[in-house]
Design an enzyme around this catalytic site. Structure first.
Site, PDB file in Angstrom:
ATOM      1  N   GLY A  36      40.618  39.082  28.324  1.00  9.84           N
ATOM      2  CA  GLY A  36      41.312  38.330  27.278  1.00  9.84           C
ATOM      3  C   GLY A  36      42.517  39.123  26.766  1.00  9.84           C
ATOM      4  O   GLY A  36      43.580  39.060  27.355  1.00  9.84           O
ATOM      5  N   SER A 108      40.405  43.314  33.739  1.00 12.04           N
ATOM      6  CA  SER A 108      41.637  42.901  33.063  1.00 12.04           C
ATOM      7  C   SER A 108      41.757  43.627  31.716  1.00 12.04           C
ATOM      8  O   SER A 108      41.762  44.856  31.684  1.00 12.04           O
ATOM      9  CB  SER A 108      41.656  41.376  32.921  1.00 12.04           C
ATOM     10  OG  SER A 108      42.934  40.916  32.588  1.00 12.04           O
ATOM     11  N   ASP A 259      48.385  40.277  42.596  1.00 17.27           N
ATOM     12  CA  ASP A 259      48.231  39.996  41.171  1.00 17.27           C
ATOM     13  C   ASP A 259      49.593  40.059  40.484  1.00 17.27           C
ATOM     14  O   ASP A 259      50.109  41.139  40.213  1.00 17.27           O
ATOM     15  CB  ASP A 259      47.266  41.012  40.550  1.00 17.27           C
ATOM     16  CG  ASP A 259      46.863  40.652  39.131  1.00 17.27           C
ATOM     17  OD1 ASP A 259      47.560  39.844  38.494  1.00 17.27           O
ATOM     18  OD2 ASP A 259      45.829  41.187  38.668  1.00 17.27           O
ATOM     19  N   HIS A 287      44.764  38.175  40.694  1.00 14.48           N
ATOM     20  CA  HIS A 287      43.991  38.444  39.485  1.00 14.48           C
ATOM     21  C   HIS A 287      42.617  37.783  39.537  1.00 14.48           C
ATOM     22  O   HIS A 287      41.663  38.269  38.935  1.00 14.48           O
ATOM     23  CB  HIS A 287      44.770  37.939  38.266  1.00 14.48           C
ATOM     24  CG  HIS A 287      44.347  38.553  36.972  1.00 14.48           C
ATOM     25  ND1 HIS A 287      44.639  39.854  36.643  1.00 14.48           N
ATOM     26  CD2 HIS A 287      43.649  38.049  35.915  1.00 14.48           C
ATOM     27  CE1 HIS A 287      44.147  40.131  35.436  1.00 14.48           C
ATOM     28  NE2 HIS A 287      43.538  39.044  34.982  1.00 14.48           N
TER      29      HIS A 287
END
Length: 306
Positions: A36, A108, A259, A287
């Protein structure tokens, strides 16, 4: 993985962080850090270390998922939602569960949080598995929210127009996400997610609309938290500069060469600065990963399993 325990951790400042433990009760302790920021843990997160003998701890970071209060409510104060707060939450949770050291698994944004945590508490980290590596540097964020627009000029025009072509697009979206009018927040969240999905749209694997299939409370909270963090450079210092603090922690870095949201040069630079880290670049992955990417993760999981 079987659910062993769960609860709400009182942080002492009005937040209650949802956590759960899954897997082998006698396995190696590990903690899962979701992306996030603000995406929360999906049910699939329980499978992150499948194939190894782990006692896996998962938690929804402040303001998202099942943690309370939920950042979709504009009255919720997110000034107490920073990387420092998340690191403190991890330490409080580790102590609550009686864990001495744990393997840190992050994806991430979870890699940014994981590296920041490990630099602060290296004695608490046994190993690390980091996928889709990003360190929330000004250079990386400038790429994601401006530079990559060279590939998607028409999508960028729409994304930027939502905030009146403001010079600092991320800050402008962060301001919009504080608007008391839910319709304003919904529209801003929808356009933010449309941009995020566009950046990943050239990938061959994964769902085409990872972020923007439906704008409900969870998406509003996620975008509010992302914009809040990235308007403040992730509330981290130069994590690459401080990579020496990770010395002695074995790590597997797994990154998709395709990515566009998190270009591979960050993962490469981190691996070069961290002698105990081994980088696997997966040629056909972005990704969202690929079958070969998943296998690379499984290889790392088995490598560190007792």
């Amino acid at each position: 993985m079987e659910l062993l325990d769960h609860g709400l951790l009182d942080t002492g400042d009005g937040n209650r962080v949802y956590w759960e433990v899954v897997g082998d009760p006698d396995g190696k302790p590990a903690v899962y850090l979701h992306g996030g920021p603000g995406a929360g843990c999906s049910v699939n997160a329980r499978k992150a270390l499948a194939g190894g003998r782990y006692r896996l701890v998962l938690f929804d970071q402040r303001g998202c998922g099942r943690s309370l209060p939920h950042a979709s409510d504009p009255a919720v104060d997110i000034s107490v939602n920073t990387t420092e707060h998340l690191i403190a939450d991890m330490e409080k949770l580790r102590e609550h569960l009686g864990v001495e050291k744990w393997l840190v698994f992050g994806g991430s944004w979870g890699t940014t949080l994981g590296v920041a945590y490990a630099q602060r508490h290296p004695e608490r980290v046994s190993e690390m598995i980091l996928i889709a590596v990003t360190l929330a540097s000004a250079r990386e964020l400038d790429w994601l929210y401006k530079g990559v627009s060279r590939f998607f000029p028409e999508a960028w025009e729409r994304f930027s127009a939502q905030v009146g072509n403001a010079p600092d697009v991320v800050r402008a979206y962060a301001d919009l996400m504080e608007d008391p009018d839910r319709a304003v927040r919904e529209q801003a969240a929808a356009e933010w997610c449309r941009w995020e999905d566009t950046v990943l749209s050239l990938e061959n694997h994964g769902k085409p609309d990872v972020f923007s299939s439906h704008v409900g409370d969870d998406v509003i909270a996620m975008v509010r938290i992302i914009a809040h963090y990235y308007a403040n450079l992730g509330f981290v210092d130069d994590l690459l500069r401080d990579a020496g603090k990770l010395a002695g922690i074995p790590a597997a870095l797994i990154h998709g060469r395709r990515d566009l949201s998190c270009p591979a040069d960050t993962a490469y630079a981190l691996a070069r600065a961290w002698p105990d880290a081994e980088l696997t670049l997966v040629d056909d992955a972005g990704h969202k990963g690929s079958p070969a990417f998943v296998e690379a993760v499984h290889t790392a999981v088995r490598r560190f399993s007792p």
